[in-house]
Design an enzyme around this catalytic site. Structure first.
Site, PDB file in Angstrom:
ATOM      1  N   CYS A 142      -6.965   2.270  -1.442  1.00 54.21           N
ATOM      2  CA  CYS A 142      -6.415   1.253  -0.537  1.00 54.21           C
ATOM      3  C   CYS A 142      -6.707   1.589   0.925  1.00 54.21           C
ATOM      4  O   CYS A 142      -7.860   1.610   1.329  1.00 54.21           O
ATOM      5  CB  CYS A 142      -4.926   1.030  -0.813  1.00 54.21           C
ATOM      6  N   HIS A 235      -4.459  -0.830  -5.787  1.00 57.90           N
ATOM      7  CA  HIS A 235      -3.494   0.200  -6.185  1.00 57.90           C
ATOM      8  C   HIS A 235      -3.363   0.253  -7.708  1.00 57.90           C
ATOM      9  O   HIS A 235      -2.310  -0.076  -8.253  1.00 57.90           O
ATOM     10  CB  HIS A 235      -2.124  -0.086  -5.572  1.00 57.90           C
ATOM     11  N   GLU A 237      -2.773   2.642  -9.524  1.00 55.18           N
ATOM     12  CA  GLU A 237      -1.741   3.611  -9.933  1.00 55.18           C
ATOM     13  C   GLU A 237      -0.333   3.037  -9.876  1.00 55.18           C
ATOM     14  O   GLU A 237       0.613   3.649 -10.408  1.00 55.18           O
ATOM     15  CB  GLU A 237      -1.823   4.863  -9.052  1.00 55.18           C
TER      16      GLU A 237
END
Length: 301
Positions: A142, A235, A237
């Site tokens: 990001c 993102h 994760e």
């Protein structure tokens, strides 16, 4: 995967409760294995949340990984207890003479600032320079991806007309690259940002392989230097409720944000979000560890 972490790290208990194998230091020292040494420069304000998300993402490979958490010395946030940082984190000065198999540079909530105005920019550029000689492969996430693209390759950041927030559909463009091995032709992934990157700069550079992109969210994965530098603009994760927390935090602040796209059932923020991106996120991190870190790093550093 056996993830080696400090015995007292609070997220260790959460991972164990999720049936994720976390190896403590005492057990790791009895194995005749050189673990992969992965450093995570955690620039997110809620550091324990990011620790948990990334360690969880590492959980689907048989490789043993020893994690070192890094923070900036030039700026210390107020959202994580100082005692936690002092016990579990190091700074650039602590590791500058060490070598790591992999490095992750996370996102940060500073994307609307000019890069040079960020309090820790000079320190971050030192770390990015150091990574080119002391790290086998660096994964930028990001804002960390935007920062790396700007610093290493001069790719400009661009403000979006509105915050990009939600779970977006992406397509794989280069299936020959191992980073997207096991991906479906199309997959979902979260984004949460106010800025994008210049498509013109990426195309003019000629130094990137675009592995995945979205009609709505733009570039998602860019590969450079044969995987020495990898940039993920979203993102993957994030856990199930991260976007929910961000949205409701902004509502409480009176920002009046748009509801995250393709996230809540029936577009209703009172409903529990569906988790639609975990399998591809796990594949992304497993592929990075296997093909760009493990396969490319020497046994003796």
């Amino acid at each position: 995967m056996p993830v080696k972490v400090n015995n007292d790290l609070p997220t260790k208990k959460i991972l164990e409760a999720e049936n994720i194998f976390v190896m403590d230091e005492s057990r790791a020292t009895t194995q005749d294995i050189r673990p992969l040494r992965i450093a995570i420069l955690n620039l997110m304000p809620l550091k324990e949340d990011t620790e948990l998300q990334l360690l969880r993402s590492f959980s689907n490979t048989p490789l043993q990984v020893e994690v070192t958490f890094l923070m900036t010395a030039s700026y210390v946030g107020k959202n994580t207890p100082l005692s936690h940082l002092e016990q579990f984190y190091m700074t650039y000065e602590d590791v500058k003479d060490k070598k790591f198999d992999g490095l992750i540079i996370t996102g940060a909530p500073v994307e609307q600032m000019e890069f040079e105005d960020v309090a820790y920019w000079d320190e971050l550029t030192k770390i990015m320079d150091w990574s080119q000689t002391n790290v086998t492969s660096t994964l930028h996430i990001c804002w960390g991806a935007q920062a790396g693209l700007y610093y290493h390759y001069g790719v400009r950041k661009e403000m979006l007309s509105a915050k990009l927030s939600g779970v977006y559909r992406h397509r794989v463009l280069n299936r020959k690259e191992p980073l997207v091995r096991g991906f479906d032709d199309e997959f979902l992934a979260p984004h949460s940002r106010y800025t994008g990157i210049s498509k013109e700069d990426v195309e003019k550079s000629g130094r990137f392989t675009v592995l995945a992109e979205s009609d709505e969210a733009g570039y998602f994965i860019l590969l450079a230097e044969n995987g020495k530098n990898i940039f993920v603009l979203g993102h993957p994760e994030y856990d199930r409720l991260t976007l929910d927390k961000e949205y409701k935090r902004d509502v409480a602040k009176g920002i009046n944000p748009d509801i995250p796209v393709n996230y809540y059932p029936d577009n209703d923020p009172e409903q529990r979000p569906l988790l639609l991106w975990r399998s591809h996120a796990n594949a992304l991190y497993s592929n990075w560890l296997n093909y760009y870190v493990y396969q490319g790093t020497p046994y003796e550093w």
